[in-house]
Design an enzyme around this catalytic site. Sequence first.
Site, PDB file in Angstrom:
ATOM      1  N   ALA A  21       0.790  -1.429  -0.091  1.00  0.00           N
ATOM      2  CA  ALA A  21       0.040  -0.078  -0.016  1.00  0.00           C
ATOM      3  C   ALA A  21       0.931   1.247   0.110  1.00  0.00           C
ATOM      4  O   ALA A  21       0.477   2.482  -0.425  1.00  0.00           O
ATOM      5  CB  ALA A  21      -1.047   0.086   1.363  1.00  0.00           C
ATOM      6  N   PHE A  24       4.122   3.577  -4.946  1.00  0.00           N
ATOM      7  CA  PHE A  24       3.610   4.603  -5.852  1.00  0.00           C
ATOM      8  C   PHE A  24       2.251   4.527  -6.363  1.00  0.00           C
ATOM      9  O   PHE A  24       1.353   5.480  -6.145  1.00  0.00           O
ATOM     10  CB  PHE A  24       4.690   4.892  -7.194  1.00  0.00           C
ATOM     11  N   ALA A  93       1.637  -5.073  -4.892  1.00  0.00           N
ATOM     12  CA  ALA A  93       3.012  -5.227  -4.496  1.00  0.00           C
ATOM     13  C   ALA A  93       3.937  -6.037  -5.392  1.00  0.00           C
ATOM     14  O   ALA A  93       3.351  -7.127  -5.882  1.00  0.00           O
ATOM     15  CB  ALA A  93       3.146  -6.102  -3.203  1.00  0.00           C
ATOM     16  N   SER A  94       5.202  -5.912  -5.791  1.00  0.00           N
ATOM     17  CA  SER A  94       5.868  -6.471  -6.609  1.00  0.00           C
ATOM     18  C   SER A  94       7.406  -5.979  -6.225  1.00  0.00           C
ATOM     19  O   SER A  94       7.538  -4.750  -6.254  1.00  0.00           O
ATOM     20  CB  SER A  94       5.587  -6.204  -8.061  1.00  0.00           C
ATOM     21  N   LYS A 174       7.502 -10.333 -14.033  1.00  0.00           N
ATOM     22  CA  LYS A 174       6.173 -10.048 -14.281  1.00  0.00           C
ATOM     23  C   LYS A 174       5.550 -10.974 -15.150  1.00  0.00           C
ATOM     24  O   LYS A 174       4.198 -11.296 -15.175  1.00  0.00           O
ATOM     25  CB  LYS A 174       6.062  -8.461 -14.954  1.00  0.00           C
ATOM     26  N   LEU A 199       5.581   2.593 -18.538  1.00  0.00           N
ATOM     27  CA  LEU A 199       6.293   3.673 -17.404  1.00  0.00           C
ATOM     28  C   LEU A 199       4.974   4.460 -16.708  1.00  0.00           C
ATOM     29  O   LEU A 199       4.324   5.056 -17.496  1.00  0.00           O
ATOM     30  CB  LEU A 199       7.119   4.398 -18.444  1.00  0.00           C
ATOM     31  N   VAL A 200       5.126   4.714 -15.717  1.00  0.00           N
ATOM     32  CA  VAL A 200       4.024   5.313 -14.889  1.00  0.00           C
ATOM     33  C   VAL A 200       4.833   6.570 -14.322  1.00  0.00           C
ATOM     34  O   VAL A 200       5.757   6.480 -13.298  1.00  0.00           O
ATOM     35  CB  VAL A 200       3.534   4.511 -13.711  1.00  0.00           C
ATOM     36  N   SER A 212      10.008   4.348 -12.105  1.00  0.00           N
ATOM     37  CA  SER A 212       9.601   4.979 -13.350  1.00  0.00           C
ATOM     38  C   SER A 212       9.948   6.289 -13.296  1.00  0.00           C
ATOM     39  O   SER A 212      10.353   7.072 -14.093  1.00  0.00           O
ATOM     40  CB  SER A 212       7.836   4.704 -13.487  1.00  0.00           C
TER      41      SER A 212
END
Length: 330
Positions: A21, A24, A93-94, A174, A199-200, A212
């Site tokens: 949580a 980003f 989460a990653s 991923k 890309l974020v 990112s």
Amino acid sequence: MDQAGAGEATAVAAAVCVTGAGGFIASWLVERLLARGDYAVHGTVRDPSDPKNDHLRTLDGAGERLRLFKADVLDYASVASAVAGCAGVFHVASPCPAAKSTNPEVELLAPAVAGTLNVLRACREAGVRRVVVVSSVRAIFINPNPPEGPTMDEHCWSDEEYCRATESWYCLSKTLAEREAWAYAEKTGLDVVTVCPPLVFGPLLQPTVNTSSLFLIRYLKCDGVDAMDDGVRNMVDVRDVADALMLAYKSPEAAGRYICSAHARKVSEMVSVVRSLHPNLNYPNEFVQLVGDEKVFSSEKLQRLGWKFRMLEETMKDSVESYMSAGILS
């Protein structure tokens, strides 16, 4: 377990869980969920007392409807505790190391796959209605034999062996995690939807800088670097990703994978937008054109759910102003 707000308020709102949580994308998703007023949020973090999670407690509605759970996705019991009582789960989460991984099997691949399976198993045991998994376009485009034409859609998958051969470990993590999610859904009947952003960018809520954002920042803090690459990059605003995740959860017709990409632009075009607003940053002296087929990702399927995205100029402006407010740029 930390509880932000007394438990009675959460009883009147539908509970959903957001893993990771404090990150980003997840922070903006928590903000969106709380802003609606009809969701109680269970947020998993590694340490609820860590100051880097304090921004979550300042969000509107957090005092009444946010509970932070100490959880690690590799620890099934802690995940199950956070998911208990939730109608929906957003698995955000990653693992994403800032530097090149020295042990990708341990640092990336195992956590991504095992963590995802732990979350899905906990969701099934808890009777969760729908799970929205955040994947990535990196699970789509790393392939030595891509489809004809520049546009890729949800039918495309990254090639696992090619990812290994090119040491594209994050892409492989991923890809494997999303493949496992679909295999588990098919085996158990669990309702799973995945969202794949590129890309974020966008304003930061969290005090740390995500990967990112670092990509963009390095073009704005060149510190004497003469030339930088000018490839086409697909990008999206973090706030629009949060909205996409909400749509994927709330829309009864949502199913399968959704690419969540807004713009495909050369890096020089992105930088030019920022330069027009802030001419005194340390920009590259020149850009070097990259040669090769540039892929563009189609978000048509997501748009059919009603998804809309911001203009590039708004995202660039808000991103840079956020970095300046945080003291990252000056």
